[in-house]
Design a protein around this motif. Structure first.
Motif, PDB file in Angstrom:
ATOM      1  N   ALA A 280      11.368  12.449   6.913  1.00 37.94           N
ATOM      2  CA  ALA A 280      10.736  12.486   5.594  1.00 37.94           C
ATOM      3  C   ALA A 280      10.568  11.091   5.003  1.00 37.94           C
ATOM      4  CB  ALA A 280      11.552  13.366   4.651  1.00 37.94           C
ATOM      5  N   PHE A 281      11.613  10.293   5.076  1.00 39.60           N
ATOM      6  CA  PHE A 281      11.586   8.994   4.409  1.00 39.60           C
ATOM      7  C   PHE A 281      11.045   7.871   5.286  1.00 39.60           C
ATOM      8  CE2 PHE A 281      15.106  11.043   1.891  1.00 39.60           C
ATOM      9  CZ  PHE A 281      14.361  11.163   0.723  1.00 39.60           C
ATOM     10  N   GLU A 282      11.409   7.849   6.550  1.00 41.33           N
ATOM     11  CA  GLU A 282      11.018   6.729   7.400  1.00 41.33           C
ATOM     12  C   GLU A 282       9.664   6.937   8.072  1.00 41.33           C
ATOM     13  OE1 GLU A 282      14.124   5.565  10.068  1.00 41.33           O
ATOM     14  OE2 GLU A 282      15.643   5.492   8.493  1.00 41.33           O
ATOM     15  N   ASP A 283       9.386   8.150   8.504  1.00 42.64           N
ATOM     16  CA  ASP A 283       8.114   8.409   9.187  1.00 42.64           C
ATOM     17  C   ASP A 283       7.007   8.805   8.217  1.00 42.64           C
ATOM     18  OD1 ASP A 283       9.468   7.927  11.558  1.00 42.64           O
ATOM     19  OD2 ASP A 283       9.849  10.050  11.948  1.00 42.64           O
ATOM     20  N   GLN A 284       7.338   9.660   7.247  1.00 46.20           N
ATOM     21  CA  GLN A 284       6.325  10.155   6.319  1.00 46.20           C
ATOM     22  C   GLN A 284       6.205   9.302   5.052  1.00 46.20           C
ATOM     23  OE1 GLN A 284       4.153  12.593   6.691  1.00 46.20           O
ATOM     24  NE2 GLN A 284       4.879  13.499   8.606  1.00 46.20           N
ATOM     25  N   GLY A 285       7.180   8.438   4.800  1.00 43.05           N
ATOM     26  CA  GLY A 285       7.103   7.566   3.633  1.00 43.05           C
ATOM     27  C   GLY A 285       7.257   8.275   2.303  1.00 43.05           C
ATOM     28  N   LEU A 286       8.003   9.378   2.269  1.00 40.69           N
ATOM     29  CA  LEU A 286       8.187  10.107   1.021  1.00 40.69           C
ATOM     30  C   LEU A 286       9.144   9.369   0.086  1.00 40.69           C
ATOM     31  CD1 LEU A 286       8.426  13.807   2.266  1.00 40.69           C
ATOM     32  CD2 LEU A 286       6.445  12.599   1.331  1.00 40.69           C
ATOM     33  N   HIS A 287       9.042   9.703  -1.196  1.00 44.19           N
ATOM     34  CA  HIS A 287       9.900   9.119  -2.218  1.00 44.19           C
ATOM     35  C   HIS A 287      11.056  10.045  -2.586  1.00 44.19           C
ATOM     36  CE1 HIS A 287      11.258   7.246  -5.936  1.00 44.19           C
ATOM     37  NE2 HIS A 287      10.985   8.360  -6.601  1.00 44.19           N
ATOM     38  N   ARG A 288      10.829  11.357  -2.469  1.00 38.07           N
ATOM     39  CA  ARG A 288      11.819  12.319  -2.960  1.00 38.07           C
ATOM     40  C   ARG A 288      11.795  13.584  -2.111  1.00 38.07           C
ATOM     41  NH1 ARG A 288      14.440  14.817  -7.345  1.00 38.07           N
ATOM     42  NH2 ARG A 288      13.843  16.992  -7.604  1.00 38.07           N
TER      43      ARG A 288
ATOM     44  N   GLY B  20      18.641  16.732  -5.131  1.00 40.52           N
ATOM     45  CA  GLY B  20      17.570  15.861  -4.672  1.00 40.52           C
ATOM     46  C   GLY B  20      18.113  14.557  -4.121  1.00 40.52           C
ATOM     47  N   ILE B  21      17.295  13.913  -3.315  1.00 42.90           N
ATOM     48  CA  ILE B  21      17.622  12.594  -2.782  1.00 42.90           C
ATOM     49  C   ILE B  21      16.356  11.755  -2.799  1.00 42.90           C
ATOM     50  CG2 ILE B  21      17.285  13.414  -0.402  1.00 42.90           C
ATOM     51  CD1 ILE B  21      19.364  11.323   0.480  1.00 42.90           C
ATOM     52  N   LEU B  22      16.493  10.490  -3.189  1.00 40.30           N
ATOM     53  CA  LEU B  22      15.370   9.567  -3.254  1.00 40.30           C
ATOM     54  C   LEU B  22      15.404   8.607  -2.076  1.00 40.30           C
ATOM     55  CD1 LEU B  22      15.401   8.652  -7.061  1.00 40.30           C
ATOM     56  CD2 LEU B  22      14.191  10.525  -5.915  1.00 40.30           C
ATOM     57  N   ALA B  23      14.255   8.019  -1.802  1.00 40.64           N
ATOM     58  CA  ALA B  23      14.139   7.104  -0.668  1.00 40.64           C
ATOM     59  C   ALA B  23      15.125   5.945  -0.783  1.00 40.64           C
ATOM     60  CB  ALA B  23      12.710   6.575  -0.559  1.00 40.64           C
ATOM     61  N   ASP B  24      15.329   5.426  -1.986  1.00 41.35           N
ATOM     62  CA  ASP B  24      16.262   4.309  -2.159  1.00 41.35           C
ATOM     63  C   ASP B  24      17.682   4.707  -1.790  1.00 41.35           C
ATOM     64  OD1 ASP B  24      14.209   2.691  -2.978  1.00 41.35           O
ATOM     65  OD2 ASP B  24      14.680   2.816  -5.115  1.00 41.35           O
ATOM     66  N   GLN B  25      18.067   5.938  -2.135  1.00 42.99           N
ATOM     67  CA  GLN B  25      19.392   6.430  -1.750  1.00 42.99           C
ATOM     68  C   GLN B  25      19.510   6.531  -0.232  1.00 42.99           C
ATOM     69  OE1 GLN B  25      18.956   9.953  -4.545  1.00 42.99           O
ATOM     70  NE2 GLN B  25      21.171   9.686  -4.594  1.00 42.99           N
ATOM     71  N   TRP B  26      18.448   7.029   0.385  1.00 38.27           N
ATOM     72  CA  TRP B  26      18.456   7.158   1.843  1.00 38.27           C
ATOM     73  C   TRP B  26      18.580   5.793   2.510  1.00 38.27           C
ATOM     74  CZ3 TRP B  26      19.182  10.198   5.799  1.00 38.27           C
ATOM     75  CH2 TRP B  26      18.708   9.802   7.048  1.00 38.27           C
ATOM     76  N   LYS B  27      17.803   4.831   2.041  1.00 36.94           N
ATOM     77  CA  LYS B  27      17.827   3.502   2.644  1.00 36.94           C
ATOM     78  C   LYS B  27      19.192   2.839   2.483  1.00 36.94           C
ATOM     79  CE  LYS B  27      12.884   2.760   1.967  1.00 36.94           C
ATOM     80  NZ  LYS B  27      11.838   2.057   1.172  1.00 36.94           N
ATOM     81  N   ALA B  28      19.869   3.141   1.365  1.00 39.61           N
ATOM     82  CA  ALA B  28      21.174   2.528   1.110  1.00 39.61           C
ATOM     83  C   ALA B  28      22.247   3.029   2.068  1.00 39.61           C
ATOM     84  CB  ALA B  28      21.600   2.786  -0.335  1.00 39.61           C
ATOM     85  N   ARG B  29      22.034   4.198   2.636  1.00 42.62           N
ATOM     86  CA  ARG B  29      23.054   4.774   3.497  1.00 42.62           C
ATOM     87  C   ARG B  29      22.553   4.999   4.929  1.00 42.62           C
ATOM     88  NH1 ARG B  29      22.322   9.787   4.712  1.00 42.62           N
ATOM     89  NH2 ARG B  29      24.516  10.158   5.164  1.00 42.62           N
TER      90      ARG B  29
ATOM     91  N   MET C 215       0.840  -1.194   0.000  1.00 40.96           N
ATOM     92  CA  MET C 215       0.000   0.000   0.000  1.00 40.96           C
ATOM     93  C   MET C 215       0.878   1.248   0.000  1.00 40.96           C
ATOM     94  SD  MET C 215      -2.822   1.258   2.833  1.00 40.96           S
ATOM     95  CE  MET C 215      -3.858  -0.179   2.486  1.00 40.96           C
ATOM     96  N   THR C 216       0.552   2.214  -0.865  1.00 39.81           N
ATOM     97  CA  THR C 216       1.307   3.455  -0.936  1.00 39.81           C
ATOM     98  C   THR C 216       1.070   4.277   0.326  1.00 39.81           C
ATOM     99  OG1 THR C 216       1.072   3.495  -3.348  1.00 39.81           O
ATOM    100  CG2 THR C 216       1.697   5.559  -2.266  1.00 39.81           C
ATOM    101  N   PRO C 217       2.131   4.706   1.005  1.00 41.19           N
ATOM    102  CA  PRO C 217       1.954   5.491   2.227  1.00 41.19           C
ATOM    103  C   PRO C 217       1.336   6.846   1.923  1.00 41.19           C
ATOM    104  CG  PRO C 217       4.239   5.487   1.559  1.00 41.19           C
ATOM    105  CD  PRO C 217       3.537   4.503   0.663  1.00 41.19           C
ATOM    106  N   VAL C 218       0.643   7.390   2.892  1.00 44.33           N
ATOM    107  CA  VAL C 218       0.036   8.710   2.753  1.00 44.33           C
ATOM    108  C   VAL C 218       0.733   9.659   3.719  1.00 44.33           C
ATOM    109  CG1 VAL C 218      -2.078  10.063   2.930  1.00 44.33           C
ATOM    110  CG2 VAL C 218      -2.184   7.688   2.131  1.00 44.33           C
ATOM    111  N   PRO C 219       1.563  10.570   3.209  1.00 37.18           N
ATOM    112  CA  PRO C 219       2.238  11.499   4.112  1.00 37.18           C
ATOM    113  C   PRO C 219       1.256  12.432   4.791  1.00 37.18           C
ATOM    114  CG  PRO C 219       2.601  12.118   1.819  1.00 37.18           C
ATOM    115  CD  PRO C 219       1.918  10.791   1.793  1.00 37.18           C
TER     116      PRO C 219
END
Length: 220
Positions: free
Chosen positions: A146-154, A198-207, A1-5
């Motif tokens: 932004a990425f972990e709590d709000q589920g944003l992509h970018r 910019g930074i994407l969620a995948d980049q954040w998760k990788a680091r 399910m797509t998160p809703v920020p």
């Protein structure tokens, strides 16, 4: 399910060096004099000359400080702005509090939420706290939310070409250069480029893993 920020949910974020505290009317009296910092005004592009008074910025709801040390609005006006932001659904505004001293040193902001595309903008400013790692940790804490709590992509930002120190902090946090807005700011009679990053969620998760998930323990 797509998160809703949900930017109406404004939570404090705790690190080892700084705490991000949701901004409210009560912070206006402290933030007001900080915005008179000439370096903050220049690096954030809120003035057009080294000596001129700042003008209100469209979309942000407030004017910024001028290099002469005079802020062109009152504490009460700033309190009203913070009051609106404290319940806004398109932005989260935190004041940055230094853990060691309890002193407020700036702002960190997620803004311009695009819920359909899971993206938002980011801006930050700090005064009187250079070379102590406070800004770097504030950026990390903001991105974690932004990425972990709000589920944003970018998350994206703009940084002016005459601010390489900030660009280095953003690159260290994982932001990539995506383009340049040529001649975006008129300053002291010349044109200054703005770099889009910019930074994407995948980049954040990788680091991820540089900042602890749990707040540090209380005590000395």
């Amino acid at each position: 399910m797509t998160p809703v920020p949900d930017f109406s949910l404004k939570q404090a974020q705790a690190g080892h060096l700084v705490r991000l505290v949701p901004a409210g009317r009560e912070h206006a009296a402290v933030i007001h004099p900080l915005l008179a910092d000439a370096e903050v005004s220049r690096l954030t592009g809120t003035v057009h000359s080294s000596t001129g008074l700042a003008q209100p910025k469209s979309g942000d709801g407030r004017a910024e400080a001028d290099p002469g040390g005079q802020v062109p609005w009152s504490v009460d006006e700033l309190a009203e702005i913070y009051g609106r932001w404290s319940v806004a659904e398109d932005r989260i505004v935190w004041v940055i509090e230094e853990v060691a001293t309890g002193r407020i040193v700036g702002e960190s902001v997620l803004n311009d939420l695009d819920g359909g595309n899971l993206s938002c903008g980011f801006r930050i400013w700090i005064t009187g706290a250079r070379d102590r790692g406070l800004g770097s940790e504030a950026v990390e804490l903001t991105l974690r939310h932004a990425f972990e709590d709000q589920g944003l992509h970018r998350v994206s930002l703009e940084v002016y070409a005459f601010n390489p120190r900030a660009r280095h902090v953003y690159e260290k946090a994982g932001f990539s250069l995506e383009g340049t807005l040529r001649g975006a700011l008129l300053f002291d009679g010349g044109w200054v480029d703005a770099h889009v990053m910019g930074i994407l969620a995948d980049q954040w998760k990788a680091r991820r893993g540089g900042i602890p998930t749990d707040p540090p323990p209380a005590g000395p």
